[in-house]
Design a protein around this motif. Structure first.
Motif, PDB file in Angstrom:
ATOM      1  N   GLY A 129       0.726  -1.270   0.040  1.00  0.00           N
ATOM      2  CA  GLY A 129       0.095  -0.129  -0.134  1.00  0.00           C
ATOM      3  C   GLY A 129       0.766   1.182  -0.057  1.00  0.00           C
ATOM      4  N   HIS A 130       2.094   1.096   0.121  1.00  0.00           N
ATOM      5  CA  HIS A 130       3.033   2.399  -0.065  1.00  0.00           C
ATOM      6  C   HIS A 130       2.540   3.129   1.100  1.00  0.00           C
ATOM      7  CE1 HIS A 130       5.561   1.273  -3.553  1.00  0.00           C
ATOM      8  NE2 HIS A 130       4.090   1.017  -4.161  1.00  0.00           N
ATOM      9  N   SER A 131       2.437   2.687   2.395  1.00  0.00           N
ATOM     10  CA  SER A 131       2.125   3.633   3.566  1.00  0.00           C
ATOM     11  C   SER A 131       2.636   3.056   4.581  1.00  0.00           C
ATOM     12  CB  SER A 131       0.694   3.385   3.806  1.00  0.00           C
ATOM     13  OG  SER A 131       0.097   1.975   4.092  1.00  0.00           O
ATOM     14  N   ILE A 132       3.121   4.167   5.520  1.00  0.00           N
ATOM     15  CA  ILE A 132       3.571   4.039   6.818  1.00  0.00           C
ATOM     16  C   ILE A 132       2.677   4.778   7.916  1.00  0.00           C
ATOM     17  CG2 ILE A 132       5.511   4.299   8.362  1.00  0.00           C
ATOM     18  CD1 ILE A 132       7.374   4.804   5.777  1.00  0.00           C
ATOM     19  N   ARG A 133       2.352   3.976   9.047  1.00  0.00           N
ATOM     20  CA  ARG A 133       1.474   4.359   9.844  1.00  0.00           C
ATOM     21  C   ARG A 133       2.065   4.297  11.425  1.00  0.00           C
ATOM     22  NH1 ARG A 133      -2.707   3.202  13.783  1.00  0.00           N
ATOM     23  NH2 ARG A 133      -4.465   4.807  13.778  1.00  0.00           N
ATOM     24  N   ALA A 134       2.280   5.557  11.803  1.00  0.00           N
ATOM     25  CA  ALA A 134       2.860   5.586  13.275  1.00  0.00           C
ATOM     26  C   ALA A 134       1.622   5.964  14.118  1.00  0.00           C
ATOM     27  CB  ALA A 134       4.104   6.646  13.389  1.00  0.00           C
ATOM     28  N   SER A 135       1.752   5.138  15.493  1.00  0.00           N
ATOM     29  CA  SER A 135       0.847   5.421  16.395  1.00  0.00           C
ATOM     30  C   SER A 135       1.434   5.067  17.981  1.00  0.00           C
ATOM     31  CB  SER A 135      -0.437   4.279  16.163  1.00  0.00           C
ATOM     32  OG  SER A 135       0.156   3.179  16.507  1.00  0.00           O
ATOM     33  N   ALA A 136       0.640   5.896  18.714  1.00  0.00           N
ATOM     34  CA  ALA A 136       1.090   5.822  20.020  1.00  0.00           C
ATOM     35  C   ALA A 136       0.009   5.758  20.937  1.00  0.00           C
ATOM     36  CB  ALA A 136       1.950   6.918  20.545  1.00  0.00           C
ATOM     37  N   ALA A 137      -0.023   5.076  22.294  1.00  0.00           N
ATOM     38  CA  ALA A 137      -1.296   4.685  22.973  1.00  0.00           C
ATOM     39  C   ALA A 137      -0.381   5.024  24.578  1.00  0.00           C
ATOM     40  CB  ALA A 137      -1.860   3.521  22.976  1.00  0.00           C
ATOM     41  N   THR A 138      -0.659   6.037  24.983  1.00  0.00           N
ATOM     42  CA  THR A 138      -0.059   6.251  26.435  1.00  0.00           C
ATOM     43  C   THR A 138      -0.676   5.166  27.504  1.00  0.00           C
ATOM     44  OG1 THR A 138      -1.575   7.814  27.215  1.00  0.00           O
ATOM     45  CG2 THR A 138       0.468   8.478  25.717  1.00  0.00           C
ATOM     46  N   ALA A 139      -0.061   5.195  28.787  1.00  0.00           N
ATOM     47  CA  ALA A 139      -0.620   4.600  29.983  1.00  0.00           C
ATOM     48  C   ALA A 139      -1.862   5.602  30.497  1.00  0.00           C
ATOM     49  CB  ALA A 139       0.214   4.701  31.047  1.00  0.00           C
ATOM     50  N   CYS A 140      -2.750   5.037  31.450  1.00  0.00           N
ATOM     51  CA  CYS A 140      -3.920   5.551  32.040  1.00  0.00           C
ATOM     52  C   CYS A 140      -3.238   6.584  33.011  1.00  0.00           C
ATOM     53  CB  CYS A 140      -4.863   4.617  32.396  1.00  0.00           C
ATOM     54  SG  CYS A 140      -6.369   5.145  32.910  1.00  0.00           S
ATOM     55  N   PHE A 141      -3.573   7.696  33.242  1.00  0.00           N
ATOM     56  CA  PHE A 141      -3.138   8.500  34.177  1.00  0.00           C
ATOM     57  C   PHE A 141      -4.372   9.067  35.153  1.00  0.00           C
ATOM     58  CE2 PHE A 141      -0.337   9.512  30.484  1.00  0.00           C
ATOM     59  CZ  PHE A 141       0.547   8.886  30.861  1.00  0.00           C
ATOM     60  N   PRO A 142      -4.160   9.149  36.205  1.00  0.00           N
ATOM     61  CA  PRO A 142      -5.303   9.795  37.129  1.00  0.00           C
ATOM     62  C   PRO A 142      -5.689  11.148  36.883  1.00  0.00           C
ATOM     63  CG  PRO A 142      -3.426   8.627  38.545  1.00  0.00           C
ATOM     64  CD  PRO A 142      -3.057   9.053  37.124  1.00  0.00           C
ATOM     65  N   GLY A 143      -7.133  11.247  36.784  1.00  0.00           N
ATOM     66  CA  GLY A 143      -7.857  12.606  36.310  1.00  0.00           C
ATOM     67  C   GLY A 143      -8.887  12.633  35.480  1.00  0.00           C
ATOM     68  N   ASP A 144      -9.621  13.576  35.513  1.00  0.00           N
ATOM     69  CA  ASP A 144     -10.957  13.523  34.889  1.00  0.00           C
ATOM     70  C   ASP A 144     -10.847  14.063  33.506  1.00  0.00           C
ATOM     71  OD1 ASP A 144     -13.430  14.362  33.853  1.00  0.00           O
ATOM     72  OD2 ASP A 144     -14.131  14.705  35.938  1.00  0.00           O
ATOM     73  N   ALA A 145     -11.030  13.104  32.701  1.00  0.00           N
ATOM     74  CA  ALA A 145     -10.826  13.131  30.993  1.00  0.00           C
ATOM     75  C   ALA A 145     -11.634  14.370  30.636  1.00  0.00           C
ATOM     76  CB  ALA A 145     -11.008  11.932  30.401  1.00  0.00           C
ATOM     77  N   SER A 146     -12.928  14.454  30.991  1.00  0.00           N
ATOM     78  CA  SER A 146     -13.711  15.395  30.757  1.00  0.00           C
ATOM     79  C   SER A 146     -13.417  16.730  30.984  1.00  0.00           C
ATOM     80  CB  SER A 146     -15.279  15.114  31.075  1.00  0.00           C
ATOM     81  OG  SER A 146     -16.180  16.078  30.773  1.00  0.00           O
ATOM     82  N   ALA A 147     -13.201  16.759  32.271  1.00  0.00           N
ATOM     83  CA  ALA A 147     -12.604  18.304  32.931  1.00  0.00           C
ATOM     84  C   ALA A 147     -11.181  18.674  32.065  1.00  0.00           C
ATOM     85  CB  ALA A 147     -12.375  18.255  34.545  1.00  0.00           C
TER      86      ALA A 147
END
Length: 224
Positions: free
Chosen positions: A142-160
Motif C-alpha cells: 500500500g506504500h504506506s507507513i502509519r505511526a501510532s502511540a497509546a499512553t498509559a492511563c493517568f489519574p484525572g478527569d478526562a472530561s474536565a
C-alpha cells in the motif's frame, strides 16, 4: 463526558491509589504527559521522513480519552497517529530509522512481520519511555507507513481536562481546530480555544488546503 471522548475507553490498571490532580494541576499534568509523548513520536516520524505526515482519523493526540484505573473510569490517556504515503517506500530504511529513534528515546524496540505479499505488514514496536507504546506499521503493497502511540492511563478527569484543552465546554466542532498534518515546523500544543484557534478542517471533515499558518500559539490561562 466531552464530545471528543465519547465512545472511546482504554482499560489499564496498576496505577494504585495515586491521588488525581484537579484544576490547574490537572491541566499541567496532562500538558507535560502529552508534550513528552508527542515530542518523542515527532522525533520518530521525522527520523523516517522529514516532511508532512497526515493526522490519521482525527488522532491528533491532545484530546484526553477516558480510561479505567483499577476498574473505575477515573483516568485519562492519549491516542496519537500519523500516516505517510511516499511514492517510493524503503522498508528496510524505515525500519532502521524507527528502531534507532525509539532506542534514542530510551525505549526498547522490536520488529514483527505479519502476512505475505499484498497483505504483508512490518511493525516496529517501541515500549517504555514517555510514550508507553509506539508502533510504526509499514505496508509495502500500500506504500504506506502509519505511526501510532497509546499512553498509559493517568489519574484525572478526562472530561474536565478536555474542557481546559479546548478553552471551554467541548462541543462537536472542536475537533476542527486540531491540525491536519504534522511537519518539520511542528510545535507541541495543548491548548485550542475557540476564539483564537484557526480551523483546519471544513464542516464535512476535509482538510483545508493550504492549512492556516500559525505563528503565535495561544497561552493557556492555567497556573504553573
Amino acid at each position: 463526558m466531552s464530545a471528543l471522548a465519547v465512545g472511546t475507553v482504554t482499560t489499564i490498571t496498576g496505577c494504585g491509589a495515586i491521588a488525581a490532580p484537579i484544576g490547574d494541576a490537572l491541566y499541567r499534568d496532562g500538558e507535560q504527559r502529552y508534550v513528552s509523548s508527542a515530542t518523542t513520536m515527532h522525533s520518530v516520524i521525522m527520523a523516517i521522513h522529514e516532511g508532512d505526515w497526515i493526522v490519521d482519523q482525527g488522532s491528533y493526540g491532545a484530546s484526553p480519552i477516558p480510561c479505567r484505573i483499577d476498574g473505575a473510569l477515573s483516568g485519562y490517556a492519549f491516542s496519537w497517529a500519523r500516516v505517510l504515503e511516499p511514492e517510493v517506500l524503503d522498508v528496510e530504511g524505515a525500519v532502521a530509522a524507527a528502531t534507532a529513534a525509539f532506542e534514542d528515546a530510551g525505549m526498547t524496540a522490536q520488529t514483527a512481520t505479519y502476512g505475505e505479499g499484498d497483505r504483508q505488514e512490518v511493525n516496529v514496536i517501541g515500549e517504555g519511555g514517555d510514550v508507553g507504546r509506539g508502533v510504526v506499521t509499514i505496508r509495502p503493497a500500500g506504500h504506506s507507513i502509519r505511526a501510532s502511540a497509546a499512553t498509559a492511563c493517568f489519574p484525572g478527569d478526562a472530561s474536565a481536562l478536555s474542557d481546559m484543552v479546548f478553552g471551554g465546554e467541548v462541543y462537536e466542532g472542536a475537533s476542527l481546530r486540531l491540525p491536519a498534518v504534522e511537519g518539520v515546523d511542528w510545535q507541541p500544543r495543548f491548548y485550542f480555544p475557540e476564539d483564537t484557534s484557526p480551523v483546519y478542517f471544513t464542516e464535512d471533515g476535509t482538510p483545508i488546503d493550504p492549512p492556516p499558518s500559525v505563528t503565535e500559539l495561544p497561552v493557556a490561562p492555567y497556573a504553573d
